[in-house]
Design a protein around this motif. Structure first.
Motif, PDB file in Angstrom:
ATOM      1  N   UNK A  72      39.717  11.193  11.844  1.00  0.00           N
ATOM      2  CA  UNK A  72      39.920  10.210  12.913  1.00  0.00           C
ATOM      3  C   UNK A  72      40.948   9.155  12.554  1.00  0.00           C
ATOM      4  N   UNK A  73      41.466   9.172  11.307  1.00  0.00           N
ATOM      5  CA  UNK A  73      42.469   8.215  10.854  1.00  0.00           C
ATOM      6  C   UNK A  73      42.001   6.761  10.949  1.00  0.00           C
ATOM      7  N   UNK A  74      40.688   6.552  11.012  1.00  0.00           N
ATOM      8  CA  UNK A  74      40.162   5.190  11.078  1.00  0.00           C
ATOM      9  C   UNK A  74      40.422   4.482  12.391  1.00  0.00           C
ATOM     10  N   UNK A  75      40.779   5.241  13.421  1.00  0.00           N
ATOM     11  CA  UNK A  75      41.152   4.613  14.694  1.00  0.00           C
ATOM     12  C   UNK A  75      39.932   4.097  15.446  1.00  0.00           C
ATOM     13  N   UNK A  76      40.122   2.966  16.110  1.00  0.00           N
ATOM     14  CA  UNK A  76      39.053   2.381  16.917  1.00  0.00           C
ATOM     15  C   UNK A  76      38.771   3.285  18.115  1.00  0.00           C
ATOM     16  N   UNK A  77      37.541   3.725  18.236  1.00  0.00           N
ATOM     17  CA  UNK A  77      37.132   4.603  19.325  1.00  0.00           C
ATOM     18  C   UNK A  77      35.721   4.225  19.755  1.00  0.00           C
ATOM     19  N   UNK A  78      35.403   4.486  20.989  1.00  0.00           N
ATOM     20  CA  UNK A  78      34.040   4.295  21.485  1.00  0.00           C
ATOM     21  C   UNK A  78      33.550   5.667  21.947  1.00  0.00           C
ATOM     22  N   UNK A  79      32.949   6.400  21.026  1.00  0.00           N
ATOM     23  CA  UNK A  79      32.644   7.809  21.239  1.00  0.00           C
ATOM     24  C   UNK A  79      31.238   7.988  21.799  1.00  0.00           C
ATOM     25  N   UNK A  80      31.130   8.801  22.822  1.00  0.00           N
ATOM     26  CA  UNK A  80      29.840   9.143  23.404  1.00  0.00           C
ATOM     27  C   UNK A  80      29.651  10.659  23.358  1.00  0.00           C
ATOM     28  N   UNK A  81      28.381  11.076  23.334  1.00  0.00           N
ATOM     29  CA  UNK A  81      28.013  12.487  23.251  1.00  0.00           C
ATOM     30  C   UNK A  81      27.323  12.870  24.554  1.00  0.00           C
ATOM     31  N   UNK A  82      27.852  13.874  25.218  1.00  0.00           N
ATOM     32  CA  UNK A  82      27.345  14.276  26.529  1.00  0.00           C
ATOM     33  C   UNK A  82      25.859  14.590  26.509  1.00  0.00           C
ATOM     34  N   UNK A  83      25.391  15.215  25.423  1.00  0.00           N
ATOM     35  CA  UNK A  83      23.994  15.627  25.344  1.00  0.00           C
ATOM     36  C   UNK A  83      23.050  14.474  24.995  1.00  0.00           C
ATOM     37  N   UNK A  84      23.621  13.330  24.593  1.00  0.00           N
ATOM     38  CA  UNK A  84      22.793  12.177  24.224  1.00  0.00           C
ATOM     39  C   UNK A  84      23.318  10.917  24.913  1.00  0.00           C
ATOM     40  N   UNK A  85      23.281  10.875  26.234  1.00  0.00           N
ATOM     41  CA  UNK A  85      23.848   9.705  26.937  1.00  0.00           C
ATOM     42  C   UNK A  85      23.125   8.411  26.594  1.00  0.00           C
ATOM     43  N   UNK A  86      21.855   8.506  26.230  1.00  0.00           N
ATOM     44  CA  UNK A  86      21.113   7.296  25.895  1.00  0.00           C
ATOM     45  C   UNK A  86      21.425   6.742  24.527  1.00  0.00           C
ATOM     46  N   UNK A  87      22.197   7.486  23.727  1.00  0.00           N
ATOM     47  CA  UNK A  87      22.518   7.042  22.368  1.00  0.00           C
ATOM     48  C   UNK A  87      23.599   5.974  22.345  1.00  0.00           C
ATOM     49  N   UNK A  88      24.255   5.756  23.475  1.00  0.00           N
ATOM     50  CA  UNK A  88      25.314   4.754  23.519  1.00  0.00           C
ATOM     51  C   UNK A  88      26.583   5.249  22.859  1.00  0.00           C
ATOM     52  N   UNK A  89      27.529   4.332  22.653  1.00  0.00           N
ATOM     53  CA  UNK A  89      28.819   4.704  22.082  1.00  0.00           C
ATOM     54  C   UNK A  89      28.875   4.353  20.601  1.00  0.00           C
ATOM     55  N   UNK A  90      29.723   5.062  19.891  1.00  0.00           N
ATOM     56  CA  UNK A  90      29.890   4.870  18.450  1.00  0.00           C
ATOM     57  C   UNK A  90      31.310   4.401  18.183  1.00  0.00           C
ATOM     58  N   UNK A  91      31.442   3.212  17.584  1.00  0.00           N
ATOM     59  CA  UNK A  91      32.765   2.679  17.246  1.00  0.00           C
ATOM     60  C   UNK A  91      33.204   3.249  15.908  1.00  0.00           C
ATOM     61  N   UNK A  92      34.306   3.985  15.895  1.00  0.00           N
ATOM     62  CA  UNK A  92      34.759   4.670  14.684  1.00  0.00           C
ATOM     63  C   UNK A  92      35.824   3.908  13.910  1.00  0.00           C
ATOM     64  N   UNK A  93      36.068   2.658  14.243  1.00  0.00           N
ATOM     65  CA  UNK A  93      37.127   1.931  13.555  1.00  0.00           C
ATOM     66  C   UNK A  93      36.903   1.947  12.047  1.00  0.00           C
ATOM     67  N   UNK A  94      37.936   2.368  11.299  1.00  0.00           N
ATOM     68  CA  UNK A  94      37.862   2.404   9.851  1.00  0.00           C
ATOM     69  C   UNK A  94      37.140   3.608   9.287  1.00  0.00           C
ATOM     70  N   UNK A  95      36.885   4.621  10.123  1.00  0.00           N
ATOM     71  CA  UNK A  95      36.083   5.749   9.656  1.00  0.00           C
ATOM     72  C   UNK A  95      36.540   7.060  10.270  1.00  0.00           C
ATOM     73  N   UNK A  96      36.068   8.156   9.681  1.00  0.00           N
ATOM     74  CA  UNK A  96      36.185   9.481  10.265  1.00  0.00           C
ATOM     75  C   UNK A  96      34.887   9.792  11.000  1.00  0.00           C
ATOM     76  N   UNK A  97      34.685  11.047  11.380  1.00  0.00           N
ATOM     77  CA  UNK A  97      33.597  11.406  12.301  1.00  0.00           C
ATOM     78  C   UNK A  97      32.915  12.677  11.825  1.00  0.00           C
ATOM     79  N   UNK A  98      31.612  12.770  12.070  1.00  0.00           N
ATOM     80  CA  UNK A  98      30.906  14.018  11.828  1.00  0.00           C
ATOM     81  C   UNK A  98      29.788  14.172  12.851  1.00  0.00           C
ATOM     82  N   UNK A  99      29.405  15.441  13.107  1.00  0.00           N
ATOM     83  CA  UNK A  99      28.377  15.691  14.115  1.00  0.00           C
ATOM     84  C   UNK A  99      27.662  17.013  13.825  1.00  0.00           C
ATOM     85  N   UNK A 100      26.474  17.151  14.426  1.00  0.00           N
ATOM     86  CA  UNK A 100      25.697  18.387  14.336  1.00  0.00           C
ATOM     87  C   UNK A 100      25.260  18.787  15.737  1.00  0.00           C
ATOM     88  N   UNK A 101      25.799  19.887  16.228  1.00  0.00           N
ATOM     89  CA  UNK A 101      25.427  20.360  17.555  1.00  0.00           C
ATOM     90  C   UNK A 101      24.047  20.987  17.551  1.00  0.00           C
TER      91      UNK A 101
END
Length: 704
Positions: A180-209
């Motif tokens: 993710x190059x540490x870019x500021x993002x507000x990431x949401x997951x379609x299958x978990x709309x109640x989880x809210x958004x995740x700010x990725x500033x300063x970080x990369x990303x990982x997930x488990x489907x």
């Protein structure tokens, strides 16, 4: 030594072409064969053409699915941003109809994608990164074209095609990772709309489907991210061709109050040095000349280099194919798109700490594994194929640079889209070998024993493919075979089996205990991660904090930090005394609640006379503990902390006082929205003192 691939006729014609165009500032494109003739490669290897235009154009990633089918993603819009989300990105299935090892046909799997950058096979389809989305696409009717396109994640940064979500990788722990190059993002997951958004500033990303999870990950990978067999993460970032993300983000966020979450570590012992065979392009040489002139006029101690310095590192990969000669397994291959070359690093454990050192091989002290004299050669990425060989993705463009960084007058002579109709993918293999891509077994028809057995294959592609298929469709019939591997297999296979058992809720404490006693450090390290799920294993984890492997002892400290017992605090104090001089061990301890607690300071004071000698690393530790306590904003903990410091002997109190109060003030500022009256008064007292060393700790303690 380096062997140069040559073709006398091609080379002669190429030379004549250049001599007749002396006035041209930029070279013309070459055919794939002519471009290959400019390659100088390690003497034990050769390069074969796998795919080229018209079957592939502007490629940036290549993957093989479980049938051995090759899929590539094209990025023809680079370096410009598609308007209104409509892109020209294409995903193609590459086809070798006659079985000669070279692509002679292609099928458009999907098109019209803006900024697609990477792929990963998943459940018969493909995961696709295309900011601001991660899609899942699948061919439902068997015609080779995607009929289904689902947005799984959205909200990723999308304003710079060189710094967007990319590099999908399945980790040994069954998480899917992305750069993710540490870019500021507000990431949401379609299958978990109640989880809210995740700010990725300063970080990369990982997930488990398979588990419906998504979170931040350490590192700021730009376009190149890879893992070794034990889960250690390495990544590229323009001028820094290889960094290690030393501590996973999940540990850094346990209390969330470290002063810095960055654990990026440049592990190269040769920094920016590279040996390119191409002169810098006119625009770069001229821009560098102008900048250096400006630096001199402003009397700045600064010099910019136009060549022989990494500026476009891209696509690093740990080779695990099992088909290269001895000594190449575990090597990291990284492209540099500006230097038109492929660089190779050996990974050597650092004797001074828990990280690796990236070192040039002895035979490449003054040259690269592969370098071209063709300035259009743009190695952006790599993948290990089902045949065990290394596949190199060549974007092949005349220019590769964001236009915003080039002076306007120089851009007038540049066509940034020159080459958008071209692209190559090469196969790198030992000299004299042939590829066997067309003789793969059908993974989908394997029975449980056969599929699990592929986890023992020497080729990492086979292991990862089997891992993925088991993960996608977990069956209880896999369990006995996985348990057998978890006890008896070679180290790489054993780790995969343990994590797959965990994913199926079939992992036992007994299996983890046995793995903790393995002779292989990589097995012990990952067994510690798995042991975190078993509270009864706290002492077994603690025992590994003194493991002879620094990689293992670091993980033991990280894992022990999940336990909040007095025993954990005692072991954290002991670990600090033993390993605290090293920055990464110190950070691991501080990332945990027991490692940064006032009670741990009391143990350090009473059992180790910690404060008798104010060494620099101890002062760093105290400053960070102070910051953490202040940032937590817990009045009781801060009171205990201040009272402890106020009781220190007079002859040492001044040193500790200044550094502790500096950290405490910085932390309190971060938690100011949660302050009680006492904490607000404390912060006011600290801020009113120009010289913190004059502040009396006993006076501050009275505030409570």
């Amino acid at each position: 030594m380096i062997r140069t691939t040559t073709s006398l006729l091609v080379t002669t014609l190429f030379g004549l072409g250049l001599s007749s165009c002396q006035e041209k500032k930029y070279a013309d494109a070459l055919s794939p064969e002519a471009s290959m003739a400019t390659f100088a490669i390690h003497e034990d290897f050769e390069v074969q053409l796998f795919a080229a235009e018209p079957h592939i154009k502007d490629p940036v990633d290549l993957v093989f699915d479980e049938t051995g089918a090759a899929y590539a993603v094209e990025m023809p819009d680079y370096p410009y941003k598609p308007e209104q989300g409509e892109g020209r990105g294409v995903i193609k299935k590459l086809v070798d109809t006659d079985g000669d090892g070279t692509i002679d046909s292609s099928i458009v799997f999907a098109e019209g994608i803006a900024d697609a950058t990477s792929l990963m096979p998943w459940k018969g389809g493909l995961l696709v990164t295309a900011a601001p989305y991660i899609y899942y696409m699948k061919d439902l009717d068997g015609d080779g074209k995607a009929d289904s396109k689902e947005q799984l994640f959205s909200g990723f940064f999308e304003n710079n095609s060189e710094a967007q979500i990319t590099n999908l990788r399945l980790g040994i722990d069954n998480w899917i990772y992305a750069a993710n190059n540490g870019q500021r993002s507000e990431v949401t997951y379609k299958e978990k709309p109640g989880a809210g958004s995740l700010n990725l500033q300063g970080a990369d990303f990982r997930f488990r489907l398979d588990k419906g999870k998504f979170e931040k990950e350490s590192g700021t990978a730009q376009f190149g991210m890879t893992f070794d067999n034990w889960g250690n993460k390495f990544f590229t970032q323009n001028t820094l061709h290889i960094q290690q993300a030393v501590i996973p983000r999940r540990y850094l966020e346990r209390h969330g109050h470290l002063s810095s979450m960055s654990v990026n570590h440049n592990i190269s012992d040769h920094d920016f040095e590279m040996f390119q065979m191409t002169p810098p392009p006119y625009w770069r040489a001229e821009r560098t000349r102008r900048r250096n002139k400006q630096y001199q006029e402003q009397e700045l101690d600064r010099v910019e280099h136009a060549e022989d310095y990494f500026t476009g590192a891209s696509g690093g990969i740990v080779y695990n194919g099992g088909a290269f000669p001895e000594g190449f397994s575990g090597n990291v291959f990284t492209g540099d798109v500006a230097g038109n070359l492929v660089h190779r690093d050996l990974l050597i454990p650092d004797s001074q700490g828990p990280t690796q050192i990236a070192r040039r091989p002895p035979e490449e002290r003054d040259r690269e594994f592969l370098a071209a004299t063709d300035p259009w050669f743009r190695p952006v990425g790599f993948t290990v194929g089902p045949d065990g060989y290394l596949y190199l993705v060549d974007f092949y463009r005349q220019h590769i640079e964001t236009p915003v960084s080039i002076p306007d007058d120089l851009k007038e002579e540049m066509d940034f889209m020159n080459g958008e109709d071209k692209g190559r993918i090469y196969r790198i293999l030992p000299e004299g070998k042939t590829s066997q891509l067309n003789s793969l077994p059908d993974f989908s028809s394997m029975d449980a024993a056969t599929l699990v057995g592929q986890l023992e294959n020497e080729n990492g592609w086979w292991r990862t493919t089997a891992q993925r298929l088991i993960l996608e469709n977990s069956k209880q019939e896999y369990v006995p075979f996985l348990k057998s591997l978890a006890e008896e297999a070679a180290a790489e296979s054993r780790v995969l089996a343990l994590y797959l058992l965990q994913s199926m809720d079939a992992l036992t404490a007994d299996l983890v205990s046995k793995a903790l006693q393995s002779e292989h450090a990589g097995v012990r390290k990952n067994a510690l991660v798995l042991a975190e799920s078993f509270p009864e294993m706290e002492e077994a984890i603690a025992a590994k904090t003194s493991d002879p492997s620094s990689m293992v002892s670091l993980q033991a400290i990280l894992s022990l930090g999940n336990f909040e017992s007095s025993f954990a605090r005692e072991k954290m104090a002991a670990s600090l005394i033993e390993k605290g001089k090293n920055k990464w061990f110190r950070t691991a301890i501080l990332s945990s609640n027991p490692g940064s607690a006032p009670e741990t300071l009391e143990i350090l004071d009473k059992e180790y006379a910690f404060f008798d000698n104010p060494e620099s690393w101890k002062l760093d530790y105290i400053k960070e503990v102070s910051h953490i306590q202040g940032a937590k904003g817990n009045e009781k903990s801060i009171q205990s902390f201040v009272e402890l410091l106020s009781t220190l002997p007079n002859e040492t109190v001044e040193n500790w006082k200044a550094i502790a109060l500096e950290g405490l003030k910085a932390g309190l500022k971060k938690s100011s929205d949660r302050h009680t009256e006492s904490l607000s008064s404390l912060l006011s007292q600290l801020e009113s003192k120009e010289n913190q060393s004059e502040t009396q700790l006993k006076d501050l303690a009275v505030l409570f």
